[in-house]
Design an enzyme around this catalytic site. Structure first.
Site, mmCIF file in Angstrom:
data_model
loop_
_atom_site.group_PDB
_atom_site.id
_atom_site.type_symbol
_atom_site.label_atom_id
_atom_site.label_comp_id
_atom_site.label_asym_id
_atom_site.label_seq_id
_atom_site.Cartn_x
_atom_site.Cartn_y
_atom_site.Cartn_z
ATOM 1 N N THR A 40 54.640 91.664 79.156
ATOM 2 C CA THR A 40 54.605 92.378 80.443
ATOM 3 C C THR A 40 54.741 93.887 80.226
ATOM 4 O O THR A 40 54.070 94.683 80.896
ATOM 5 C CB THR A 40 55.748 91.870 81.349
ATOM 6 O OG1 THR A 40 55.592 90.471 81.509
ATOM 7 C CG2 THR A 40 55.748 92.553 82.694
ATOM 8 N N HIS A 43 51.474 95.236 79.262
ATOM 9 C CA HIS A 43 50.602 95.462 80.433
ATOM 10 C C HIS A 43 50.965 96.782 81.122
ATOM 11 O O HIS A 43 50.094 97.545 81.539
ATOM 12 C CB HIS A 43 50.744 94.328 81.451
ATOM 13 C CG HIS A 43 50.162 93.021 81.004
ATOM 14 N ND1 HIS A 43 48.809 92.835 80.842
ATOM 15 C CD2 HIS A 43 50.747 91.850 80.678
ATOM 16 C CE1 HIS A 43 48.593 91.591 80.432
ATOM 17 N NE2 HIS A 43 49.749 90.971 80.318
HETATM 18 P P1 NAD Z 1 50.731 86.665 74.352
HETATM 19 O O1 NAD Z 1 49.653 87.352 75.085
HETATM 20 O O2 NAD Z 1 51.464 87.377 73.270
HETATM 21 O O3 NAD Z 1 50.199 85.280 73.749
HETATM 22 C C1 NAD Z 1 49.068 84.622 74.188
HETATM 23 C C2 NAD Z 1 48.361 84.103 72.958
HETATM 24 O O4 NAD Z 1 47.228 83.325 73.379
HETATM 25 C C3 NAD Z 1 47.820 85.230 72.052
HETATM 26 O O5 NAD Z 1 48.372 85.113 70.747
HETATM 27 C C4 NAD Z 1 46.310 85.009 72.095
HETATM 28 O O6 NAD Z 1 45.693 85.326 70.860
HETATM 29 C C5 NAD Z 1 46.233 83.507 72.404
HETATM 30 N N1 NAD Z 1 44.914 83.047 72.842
HETATM 31 C C6 NAD Z 1 43.899 83.767 73.366
HETATM 32 N N2 NAD Z 1 42.815 82.991 73.540
HETATM 33 C C7 NAD Z 1 43.149 81.749 73.129
HETATM 34 C C8 NAD Z 1 42.461 80.511 73.052
HETATM 35 N N3 NAD Z 1 41.197 80.381 73.465
HETATM 36 N N4 NAD Z 1 43.110 79.440 72.558
HETATM 37 C C9 NAD Z 1 44.391 79.538 72.143
HETATM 38 N N5 NAD Z 1 45.098 80.692 72.189
HETATM 39 C C10 NAD Z 1 44.489 81.781 72.678
HETATM 40 O O7 NAD Z 1 51.755 86.177 75.471
HETATM 41 P P2 NAD Z 1 53.277 85.677 75.459
HETATM 42 O O8 NAD Z 1 54.155 86.854 75.684
HETATM 43 O O9 NAD Z 1 53.554 84.780 74.313
HETATM 44 O O10 NAD Z 1 53.223 84.854 76.808
HETATM 45 C C11 NAD Z 1 52.413 83.689 76.894
HETATM 46 C C12 NAD Z 1 51.760 83.571 78.255
HETATM 47 O O11 NAD Z 1 52.770 83.341 79.245
HETATM 48 C C13 NAD Z 1 50.993 84.811 78.732
HETATM 49 O O12 NAD Z 1 49.872 84.382 79.488
HETATM 50 C C14 NAD Z 1 52.003 85.489 79.655
HETATM 51 O O13 NAD Z 1 51.365 86.294 80.629
HETATM 52 C C15 NAD Z 1 52.659 84.310 80.288
HETATM 53 N N6 NAD Z 1 54.021 84.507 80.786
HETATM 54 C C16 NAD Z 1 54.339 83.841 81.920
HETATM 55 C C17 NAD Z 1 55.624 83.904 82.417
HETATM 56 C C18 NAD Z 1 55.984 83.118 83.620
HETATM 57 O O14 NAD Z 1 57.102 83.278 84.110
HETATM 58 N N7 NAD Z 1 55.084 82.246 84.100
HETATM 59 C C19 NAD Z 1 56.598 84.665 81.751
HETATM 60 C C20 NAD Z 1 56.244 85.324 80.559
HETATM 61 C C21 NAD Z 1 54.948 85.229 80.090
#
Ligand code: NAD
Ligand code: ZN
Length: 341
Positions: A40, A43
């Site tokens: 976040t 972003h």
């Molecule tokens: P991050 O962006 O570091 O990790 C996402 C990973 O997904 C990356 O390593 C990326 O290379 C990979 N990815 C991209 N395309 C892919 C594909 N086709 N197949 C498999 N993997 C792929 O994010 P993070 O900090 O580890 O967080 C994970 C997710 O959770 C993010 O989408 C984030 O926005 C979300 N999030 C949600 C909450 C919530 O409360 N719902 C809280 C924190 C983060």
């Protein structure tokens, strides 16, 4: 005090002098010791469309932190100066049906620390005492600094009984990798994790994934065969926010499979709903952490041998924050810790 501030509506963060925060009668004032950089924050740093629509300017960023209480408001009885604490970053209304019933994670009026109000990338932060988590004495400070994302991983993974199950995790970001370690700790059989980034897949293997799959080169269906699986994954943890990854997951679940979904897709996402209907899949959206049941589980998992230390790949002083953000932007990082002491 020093703080990392989104000073203007443009990419970047600025290290500035800001007044120490005022704390109200129900708040605690915390001297920040360590913070971690979240996706976040990246972003917010990049100033993408989500950030433009969400973040007030100026605002101190950051919400993953550990610190020491230095002052408490007049109404605060349960916390004292000297306590080592983190903050639950979702500040809830306290009056809606869910809040009144103790389901604070389901409050529809949540405000985010470092998202809707000043955050933790600073020498001091003030938060409501209802958001304070007092750490057990044996919790390491670096672990304490990442309780927020570790909580996302825990909340998502522990939705389901994992003992003996085959678990598919899409997305080996820091949260997906921590979820792999949790699934292993909770007794899963196979823990398969996917990504497109080999650095992160390598880290996932170090932390307990049984198989890491780069989906640009390999198919999950082939990996199932290699592992001797015949009916699909029992449990799916979606942690990429990527449409293709989620569609791939739907294709590889067993009948009656259960999915918890943390990843945030950038847009409306099309899926084959017939798969969900005919295969009788359960899909549950996950936001934040359960306040404070998830925090309790995090503590006791660390106390019972869960080792998350390899997820911390960078340790920097806060003045070196540009290097930390740069590693995150390149995807060549697990968690980046900034030291404020
Ligand atoms: P991050 O962006 O570091 O990790 C996402 C990973 O997904 C990356 O390593 C990326 O290379 C990979 N990815 C991209 N395309 C892919 C594909 N086709 N197949 C498999 N993997 C792929 O994010 P993070 O900090 O580890 O967080 C994970 C997710 O959770 C993010 O989408 C984030 O926005 C979300 N999030 C949600 C909450 C919530 O409360 N719902 C809280 C924190 C983060
Ligand atoms: Zn509420």
């Amino acid at each position: 005090m020093k703080a990392l501030v989104k000073r203007e509506a443009a990419p970047g963060l600025w290290l500035e002098d800001r007044p120490q925060p005022q704390h109200g009668p129900n708040d605690v004032l915390i001297k920040v010791k360590k913070t971690a950089i979240c996706g976040t924050d990246v972003h917010i740093y990049k100033w993408d469309d989500w950030a433009k629509a969400t973040i007030p300017v100026p605002m101190i960023a950051g919400h993953e932190f550990v610190g020491e209480i230095v002052e408490v408001g007049a109404n605060v009885n349960d916390y004292r100066p000297g306590m080592i604490v983190s903050g639950e970053g979702h500040i809830v209304c306290g009056r809606c049906r869910n809040c009144m019933a103790g389901r604070r994670h389901l409050c529809p009026q949540t405000k985010g620390v470092g998202v809707n109000r000043d955050g933790a990338f600073a020498e001091y932060i003030a938060i409501p005492n209802a958001n304070v988590w007092h750490h057990a004495r044996d919790i390491d400070l670096e672990m304490a600094a990442i309780f927020d994302p570790y909580g996302n991983a825990t909340h998502t993974a522990l939705q389901w009984d994992l003992l003996g199950e085959d678990v598919l995790i899409t997305g080996a970001g820091p949260i997906g990798i921590m979820a792999a370690a949790i699934a292993r700790h909770a007794g899963a059989r196979h823990v398969v994790i996917t990504d497109v980034n080999d650095y992160r897949l390598g880290l996932a293997l170090k932390m307990g994934a049984s198989r890491a799959v780069n989906v640009t080169r390999e198919k999950i269906a082939d990996v199932q065969k290699e592992l001797g699986m015949s009916e699909g994954f029992d449990i799916g943890l979606e942690m990429s926010g990527n449409d293709d990854a989620f569609r791939d997951m739907l294709e590889n679940m067993c009948h009656g499979g259960k999915i918890s979904m943390l990843g945030i897709p950038p847009d409306n996402m099309g899926v084959d709903w017939r798969k969900i209907v005919f295969n009788m899949l359960t899909i549950k959206g996950i936001y934040g952490r359960e306040i404070f049941e998830t925090w309790y589980k995090m503590t006791v998992m660390l106390q019972s041998g869960l080792d998350l230390r390899p997820i911390i790949t960078h340790r920097l002083h806060y003045t070196e924050y540009e290097a930390g953000f740069s590693a995150m932007l390149k995807g060549e990082a697990g968690k980046v810790i900034l030291d404020w002491s």
